[in-house]
Write a protein that holds these residues in place. Structure first.
Motif, PDB file in Angstrom:
ATOM      1  N   TRP A 365       0.821  -1.208   0.000  1.00  0.00           N
ATOM      2  CA  TRP A 365       0.000   0.000   0.000  1.00  0.00           C
ATOM      3  C   TRP A 365       0.854   1.256   0.000  1.00  0.00           C
ATOM      4  N   VAL A 366       1.915   1.275   0.806  1.00  0.00           N
ATOM      5  CA  VAL A 366       2.811   2.433   0.817  1.00  0.00           C
ATOM      6  C   VAL A 366       3.443   2.616  -0.561  1.00  0.00           C
ATOM      7  N   ASN A 367       3.843   1.510  -1.172  1.00  0.00           N
ATOM      8  CA  ASN A 367       4.440   1.549  -2.504  1.00  0.00           C
ATOM      9  C   ASN A 367       3.452   2.112  -3.527  1.00  0.00           C
ATOM     10  N   ALA A 368       2.227   1.621  -3.498  1.00  0.00           N
ATOM     11  CA  ALA A 368       1.218   2.083  -4.450  1.00  0.00           C
ATOM     12  C   ALA A 368       0.913   3.561  -4.272  1.00  0.00           C
ATOM     13  N   LEU A 369       0.775   4.005  -3.033  1.00  0.00           N
ATOM     14  CA  LEU A 369       0.501   5.418  -2.779  1.00  0.00           C
ATOM     15  C   LEU A 369       1.690   6.282  -3.191  1.00  0.00           C
ATOM     16  N   GLY A 370       2.903   5.759  -3.020  1.00  0.00           N
ATOM     17  CA  GLY A 370       4.086   6.495  -3.449  1.00  0.00           C
ATOM     18  C   GLY A 370       4.074   6.743  -4.945  1.00  0.00           C
TER      19      GLY A 370
END
Length: 392
Positions: A365-370
């Motif tokens: 999720w952090v990767n996708a939001l980044g």
């Protein structure tokens, strides 16, 4: 040489499109006996496009006498090339051609977005006449290309491990897919209007002329509704842009945003009717047999490669160049600010992954939001905000 360069770019784009179609067709069809030759052909077309575009970059450089990295067309084209390059590198290591079904379309969209901008060679403004241009732009684009591949793997992981009980996560997945459709709609409409030669000059509120590449449904202050004619029977403009939206291009940017959202909604509605299920459900079915651990590892590797490249290009080289060009290492220009936000996002991802041991859905999720932040830095800042980087 410039004519040859344009031909090579066209050949590369066609090869990328064919590759993306083959990747998606292979994943949707899901027949084991057909998968290997389709993957071979898809990777072959992608590799051929990569070579053709590299040759196009070199011939444009030779023909123009300057590095082809000085405007949005050249920058986004190189970013798209970087996406395809890092997919091939990671696929050579992990042998996961299914990743191409999510990454190759991203590369195609990036390169198509580049074509929205003027493609002619433009003389370098004084601030760009520096070897730091090549270092800053190329390293930043390479980092963003690695982030795009990482995002593709993270999105596949989230779809593979999705649960109907996580309602917030389900809504977020659908929103990410919808945002992708909005971007596709914008590119399709902008390219279509550009190919049709559609241009509407409108007198702006500051006495200048603002050129619309899309029908001006939202007009500048002082332009009466219906005073610009009609488009498909609809009077132009329909309304004036609110006065609190400052800037000479505020109306054009609002107009682009509204038309893109409307186009995205139409695409989303058509797909929902055709698939009869939410997009996240249909997409999850295509990755149901993949190993989540492999997807999680590819997602991490992409960031691990892209982060140092982006750090050098997006921050270190950029600040050195800014000091030489503008006399200051940092000016809080919108593009600089959002590049810093992007860097902080991925710094947090790596910290939580390495120090705190985050894996799986949290990390994905952090990767996708980044990557959503990266897209806003590339697209949203140019559409919605003006600053020192307006020339790119």
């Amino acid at each position: 040489m410039l004519t040859l360069s344009r031909t090579l770019f066209l050949v590369a784009f066609v090869a990328y499109v064919v590759s993306a179609v083959l990747f998606v067709y292979r994943l949707v069809r899901r027949r084991a006996r057909d998968s290997r030759p389709l993957a071979t052909w898809a990777n072959g077309f992608l590799g051929a496009g990569l070579v053709a575009q590299a040759a196009g970059i070199v011939t444009r450089w030779v023909g123009s006498g300057q590095a082809p990295l000085s405007n949005m067309y050249e920058y986004m084209s190189f970013t798209g090339w970087s996406v395809m390059l890092f997919y091939l590198l990671l696929n050579a290591w992990y042998r996961l051609p299914a990743l191409g079904a999510f990454v190759a379309p991203v590369g195609v969209i990036v390169i198509a977005y580049a074509s929205v901008f003027p493609t002619d060679v433009q003389p370098l403004v004084p601030a760009l006449q520096s070897y730091w241009l090549v270092l800053h732009v190329s390293f930043a684009a390479l980092g963003e290309g690695a982030f795009a591949v990482s995002f593709g793997a993270a999105l596949m992981y989230l779809l593979r491990t999705r649960s109907e009980e996580e309602r917030a996560g389900e809504r977020a997945l659908e929103a990410i897919l919808f945002c992708g459709l909005v971007l596709v709609a914008f590119i399709a409409l902008a390219l279509g209007m550009k190919l049709a030669g559609y241009r509407v000059p409108v007198a702006g509120p500051f006495g200048d002329v603002v050129e619309y590449g899309l029908p001006p449904f939202a007009g500048p202050q002082g332009v009466a509704p219906g005073s610009l004619g009609t488009f498909l029977g609809v009077p132009l403009p329909l309304f004036q842009t609110p006065a609190w939206m400052a800037g000479a291009n505020a109306a054009r940017k609002l107009n682009t945003l509204l038309i893109s959202l409307a186009g995205g909604l139409v695409l989303y509605g058509v797909l929902r009717l055709a698939l009869r299920v939410p997009l996240r459900v249909a997409a999850a079915r295509t990755v149901a047999t993949l190993d989540p651990a492999i997807l999680d590892e590819i997602s991490y590797r992409g960031v691990a490669v892209g982060f140092p490249l982006f750090t050098l290009g997006g921050l270190v080289f950029a600040m050195i160049w800014a000091q030489k060009a503008w006399g200051s290492y940092w000016s809080w220009d919108p593009k600089e600010t959002w590049a810093l936000i992007s860097w902080l996002f991925y710094s947090g991802y790596l910290h939580m992954r390495i120090v705190r041991g985050w894996e799986g859905r949290k990390a994905a999720w952090v990767n996708a939001l980044g990557f959503v932040v990266i897209l806003f830095t590339l697209v949203g800042v140019n559409l919605l905000i003006s600053g020192l980087h307006a020339y790119v």
